[in-house]
Design a protein around this motif. Structure first.
Motif, PDB file in Angstrom:
ATOM      1  N   ILE A 179     -18.021  23.664  -1.057  1.00  0.00           N
ATOM      2  CA  ILE A 179     -17.371  23.896   0.116  1.00  0.00           C
ATOM      3  C   ILE A 179     -17.081  22.598   0.772  1.00  0.00           C
ATOM      4  CG2 ILE A 179     -17.713  25.094   2.478  1.00  0.00           C
ATOM      5  CD1 ILE A 179     -19.116  27.146   1.340  1.00  0.00           C
ATOM      6  N   THR A 180     -18.171  21.641   0.708  1.00  0.00           N
ATOM      7  CA  THR A 180     -17.848  20.396   1.651  1.00  0.00           C
ATOM      8  C   THR A 180     -16.782  19.621   1.233  1.00  0.00           C
ATOM      9  OG1 THR A 180     -20.409  20.404   2.168  1.00  0.00           O
ATOM     10  CG2 THR A 180     -19.227  18.219   2.298  1.00  0.00           C
ATOM     11  N   SER A 181     -16.823  19.432  -0.193  1.00  0.00           N
ATOM     12  CA  SER A 181     -15.485  18.585  -0.686  1.00  0.00           C
ATOM     13  C   SER A 181     -14.279  19.189  -0.700  1.00  0.00           C
ATOM     14  CB  SER A 181     -15.822  18.401  -2.181  1.00  0.00           C
ATOM     15  OG  SER A 181     -15.778  19.681  -2.877  1.00  0.00           O
ATOM     16  N   SER A 182     -14.159  20.606  -0.631  1.00  0.00           N
ATOM     17  CA  SER A 182     -12.860  21.351  -0.220  1.00  0.00           C
ATOM     18  C   SER A 182     -12.570  21.020   1.335  1.00  0.00           C
ATOM     19  CB  SER A 182     -12.983  22.576  -0.657  1.00  0.00           C
ATOM     20  OG  SER A 182     -13.299  22.839  -2.096  1.00  0.00           O
ATOM     21  N   LEU A 183     -13.493  21.150   2.132  1.00  0.00           N
ATOM     22  CA  LEU A 183     -13.158  21.180   3.515  1.00  0.00           C
ATOM     23  C   LEU A 183     -12.707  19.517   3.905  1.00  0.00           C
ATOM     24  CD1 LEU A 183     -15.903  23.207   5.111  1.00  0.00           C
ATOM     25  CD2 LEU A 183     -13.568  23.707   5.191  1.00  0.00           C
ATOM     26  N   GLY A 184     -13.346  18.772   2.969  1.00  0.00           N
ATOM     27  CA  GLY A 184     -12.916  17.348   3.159  1.00  0.00           C
ATOM     28  C   GLY A 184     -11.472  17.142   3.065  1.00  0.00           C
ATOM     29  N   ILE A 185     -10.744  17.737   1.755  1.00  0.00           N
ATOM     30  CA  ILE A 185      -9.516  17.454   1.567  1.00  0.00           C
ATOM     31  C   ILE A 185      -8.567  18.197   2.631  1.00  0.00           C
ATOM     32  CG2 ILE A 185      -7.864  18.360  -0.033  1.00  0.00           C
ATOM     33  CD1 ILE A 185      -9.568  18.045  -2.105  1.00  0.00           C
ATOM     34  N   GLU A 241     -21.918  15.741 -14.450  1.00  0.00           N
ATOM     35  CA  GLU A 241     -20.621  15.641 -15.067  1.00  0.00           C
ATOM     36  C   GLU A 241     -19.604  16.499 -14.073  1.00  0.00           C
ATOM     37  OE1 GLU A 241     -17.985  17.608 -18.903  1.00  0.00           O
ATOM     38  OE2 GLU A 241     -20.092  17.517 -18.742  1.00  0.00           O
ATOM     39  N   ASN A 242     -20.385  17.651 -13.670  1.00  0.00           N
ATOM     40  CA  ASN A 242     -19.586  18.345 -12.639  1.00  0.00           C
ATOM     41  C   ASN A 242     -19.520  18.001 -11.054  1.00  0.00           C
ATOM     42  OD1 ASN A 242     -18.547  20.047 -14.584  1.00  0.00           O
ATOM     43  ND2 ASN A 242     -20.242  21.237 -14.485  1.00  0.00           N
ATOM     44  N   LEU A 243     -20.804  17.292 -10.734  1.00  0.00           N
ATOM     45  CA  LEU A 243     -21.005  16.720  -9.353  1.00  0.00           C
ATOM     46  C   LEU A 243     -20.157  15.531  -8.891  1.00  0.00           C
ATOM     47  CD1 LEU A 243     -25.029  17.332  -8.980  1.00  0.00           C
ATOM     48  CD2 LEU A 243     -23.217  18.282  -7.518  1.00  0.00           C
ATOM     49  N   TRP A 244     -20.124  14.435  -9.728  1.00  0.00           N
ATOM     50  CA  TRP A 244     -19.790  13.338  -9.382  1.00  0.00           C
ATOM     51  C   TRP A 244     -18.467  13.411  -8.706  1.00  0.00           C
ATOM     52  CZ3 TRP A 244     -15.459  10.610 -10.758  1.00  0.00           C
ATOM     53  CH2 TRP A 244     -14.776  11.032 -12.078  1.00  0.00           C
ATOM     54  N   TYR A 245     -17.360  14.003  -9.462  1.00  0.00           N
ATOM     55  CA  TYR A 245     -16.123  14.129  -8.734  1.00  0.00           C
ATOM     56  C   TYR A 245     -16.062  14.698  -7.559  1.00  0.00           C
ATOM     57  CZ  TYR A 245     -11.152  14.687  -8.728  1.00  0.00           C
ATOM     58  OH  TYR A 245      -9.947  14.618  -8.315  1.00  0.00           O
ATOM     59  N   LEU A 246     -16.785  15.774  -7.167  1.00  0.00           N
ATOM     60  CA  LEU A 246     -16.678  16.329  -5.817  1.00  0.00           C
ATOM     61  C   LEU A 246     -17.594  15.581  -4.710  1.00  0.00           C
ATOM     62  CD1 LEU A 246     -18.005  20.091  -6.806  1.00  0.00           C
ATOM     63  CD2 LEU A 246     -15.621  19.025  -6.405  1.00  0.00           C
ATOM     64  N   PHE A 272     -15.422  14.008  -1.503  1.00  0.00           N
ATOM     65  CA  PHE A 272     -15.908  14.033  -0.169  1.00  0.00           C
ATOM     66  C   PHE A 272     -16.091  12.619   0.510  1.00  0.00           C
ATOM     67  CE2 PHE A 272     -19.372  14.274   2.955  1.00  0.00           C
ATOM     68  CZ  PHE A 272     -18.844  14.888   3.659  1.00  0.00           C
ATOM     69  N   ILE A 273     -16.580  11.694  -0.245  1.00  0.00           N
ATOM     70  CA  ILE A 273     -16.541  10.277   0.285  1.00  0.00           C
ATOM     71  C   ILE A 273     -15.300   9.793   0.588  1.00  0.00           C
ATOM     72  CG2 ILE A 273     -17.376   7.980  -0.110  1.00  0.00           C
ATOM     73  CD1 ILE A 273     -19.701   9.169  -1.824  1.00  0.00           C
ATOM     74  N   THR A 274     -14.271   9.846  -0.203  1.00  0.00           N
ATOM     75  CA  THR A 274     -12.932   9.382   0.079  1.00  0.00           C
ATOM     76  C   THR A 274     -12.425  10.060   1.296  1.00  0.00           C
ATOM     77  OG1 THR A 274     -12.809   9.083  -2.310  1.00  0.00           O
ATOM     78  CG2 THR A 274     -10.551   9.351  -0.972  1.00  0.00           C
ATOM     79  N   ALA A 275     -12.791  11.396   1.237  1.00  0.00           N
ATOM     80  CA  ALA A 275     -12.112  12.076   2.505  1.00  0.00           C
ATOM     81  C   ALA A 275     -12.614  11.596   3.670  1.00  0.00           C
ATOM     82  CB  ALA A 275     -12.219  13.610   2.399  1.00  0.00           C
ATOM     83  N   VAL A 276     -13.918  11.258   3.986  1.00  0.00           N
ATOM     84  CA  VAL A 276     -14.521  10.895   4.873  1.00  0.00           C
ATOM     85  C   VAL A 276     -13.960   9.494   5.299  1.00  0.00           C
ATOM     86  CG1 VAL A 276     -16.877  10.017   5.771  1.00  0.00           C
ATOM     87  CG2 VAL A 276     -16.761  12.098   4.816  1.00  0.00           C
ATOM     88  N   ILE A 277     -13.689   8.811   4.437  1.00  0.00           N
ATOM     89  CA  ILE A 277     -13.115   7.308   4.620  1.00  0.00           C
ATOM     90  C   ILE A 277     -11.829   7.645   5.398  1.00  0.00           C
ATOM     91  CG2 ILE A 277     -12.413   5.262   3.660  1.00  0.00           C
ATOM     92  CD1 ILE A 277     -14.600   5.513   1.756  1.00  0.00           C
ATOM     93  N   VAL A 278     -10.938   8.219   4.554  1.00  0.00           N
ATOM     94  CA  VAL A 278      -9.743   8.577   5.125  1.00  0.00           C
ATOM     95  C   VAL A 278      -9.578   9.122   6.610  1.00  0.00           C
ATOM     96  CG1 VAL A 278      -7.427   9.897   4.841  1.00  0.00           C
ATOM     97  CG2 VAL A 278      -8.643   8.808   2.827  1.00  0.00           C
ATOM     98  N   CYS A 279     -10.619  10.044   6.688  1.00  0.00           N
ATOM     99  CA  CYS A 279     -10.515  10.640   8.238  1.00  0.00           C
ATOM    100  C   CYS A 279     -11.089   9.660   9.189  1.00  0.00           C
ATOM    101  CB  CYS A 279     -11.465  11.900   7.953  1.00  0.00           C
ATOM    102  SG  CYS A 279     -10.778  13.255   7.190  1.00  0.00           S
TER     103      CYS A 279
END
Length: 238
Positions: free
Chosen positions: A140-146, A212-217, A221-228
Motif C-alpha cells: 500500500i505504501t509503495s502504491s500510494l507513493g506513485i 526478491e519481492n520486497l526490494w523493488y517496492l 517508495f524511496i524514489t517517490a519520496v525523493i521526487v515528492c
C-alpha cells in the motif's frame, strides 16, 4: 505534534465525506470483488487460494492511482497551499495527512475483503498472517507513493485522469491477478514487472515475503519520496 495529529484527524473527516474517495476506495473495489469473486471461483475453482490477494491488489491500485491524486491536485494545484504558508504549516503537511488517511482507508477495504472472501466464496485465508499484514502495508505504501507523485507532478485534472488510467490498467492486466502472468507474451510479462502490482501480488502470496519481492517496492517508495520532496521544495520556493 498535536497540530499534526489534528491535521490527520481533519483529513480523515474530509475524506469520509469525499464522494470520490468513497467510490475509488470502497464502492468500486468492493463491487468488483463481489462480482468477479464469484466468476473467478466458478470458472477457475483453484483461484480460491489467491482470490484475496488478487482482489486486494486491484483495490489498492484503484485507491492509490485513481483515488489519491485528485485530492492532491485540489490542494497543491490551488490556493490552499498558500493557506499553509500563511499559517506557518509545512508545505508537506497536506501530502502526509492525505497519504496516511488513504493508507487507513485502503487497509480497511483490504480487511473487509479478507473477512468476506472466505464466507462468500470459500476463499483461503493467507497462511502466514503475521507476515501478510506487513507485506500489505509495504505494498500500500509503495502504491500510494506513485499516486503521490502523480498528484503532485500532473497539474491538469483531465491529464491526470488519463495518466492514472494508463498506470492503473496495465497494473491490473499484467500483474497476474486476472490470469497467470506466464500466459502473456514475454515482452508483456516483462513490462508487467515494472508496476508495483506485480511485485505486490507475489509479495502477498503465501511464502512470498522475501527480498526478491520486497526490494523493488522499497526502491519505488524511496524514489517517490525523493521526487515528492523535490516538487514540494520547488512549490515552497514559489
Amino acid at each position: 505534534m498535536n497540530g499534526f495529529l489534528y491535521g490527520v484527524a481533519l483529513q480523515w473527516k474530509l475524506d469520509i465525506r469525499s464522494k470520490s474517495l468513497l467510490v475509488t476506495c470502497y464502492i468500486v473495489p468492493l463491487i468488483f470483488f463481489l462480482l468477479m469473486g464469484g466468476i473467478f471461483t466458478s470458472v477457475m475453482p483453484e483461484m480460491g487460494s489467491t482470490l484475496i490477494q488478487s482482489m486486494i491488489v486491484m483495490s489498492v491500485s484503484m485507491g492509490a492511482f485513481i483515488g489519491l491524486p485528485p485530492s492532491l491536485i485540489e490542494t497543491y494545484g490551488s490556493d490552499i497551499k498558500k493557506v499553509y504558508k500563511a499559517n506557518g504549516v509545512p508545505v508537506c503537511s497536506g501530502l502526509v495527512t492525505m497519504f496516511l488517511s488513504a493508507f487507513v482507508h485502503l487497509m480497511i477495504t483490504c480487511v473487509m475483503i479478507m473477512l468476506l472472501a472466505p464466507v462468500l466464496f470459500e476463499a483461503a485465508l493467507p497462511t502466514q498472517l503475521p507476515l501478510f499484514f506487513p507485506a500489505l502495508a509495504i505494498y500500500i505504501t509503495s502504491s500510494l507513493g506513485i499516486g503521490s507523485v502523480l498528484g503532485l507532478t500532473v497539474k491538469n485534472q483531465a491529464k491526470l485522469t488519463m495518466i492514472a488510467q494508463l498506470v492503473f490498467l496495465p497494473s491490473i492486466m499484467l500483474s497476474g491477478i486476472m490470469f497467470p502472468a506466464g500466459l502473456l507474451p514475454d515482452f508483456l510479462e516483462t513490462a508487467g514487472r515494472i508496476f508495483p502490482a506485480s511485485r505486490g501480488y507475489r509479495l502477498l502470496l503465501d511464502h512470498g515475503f522475501c527480498l526478491e519481492n520486497l526490494w523493488y517496492l522499497i526502491v519505488v517508495f524511496i524514489t517517490a519520496v525523493i521526487v515528492c520532496g523535490i516538487v514540494l521544495k520547488k512549490q515552497k520556493a514559489k
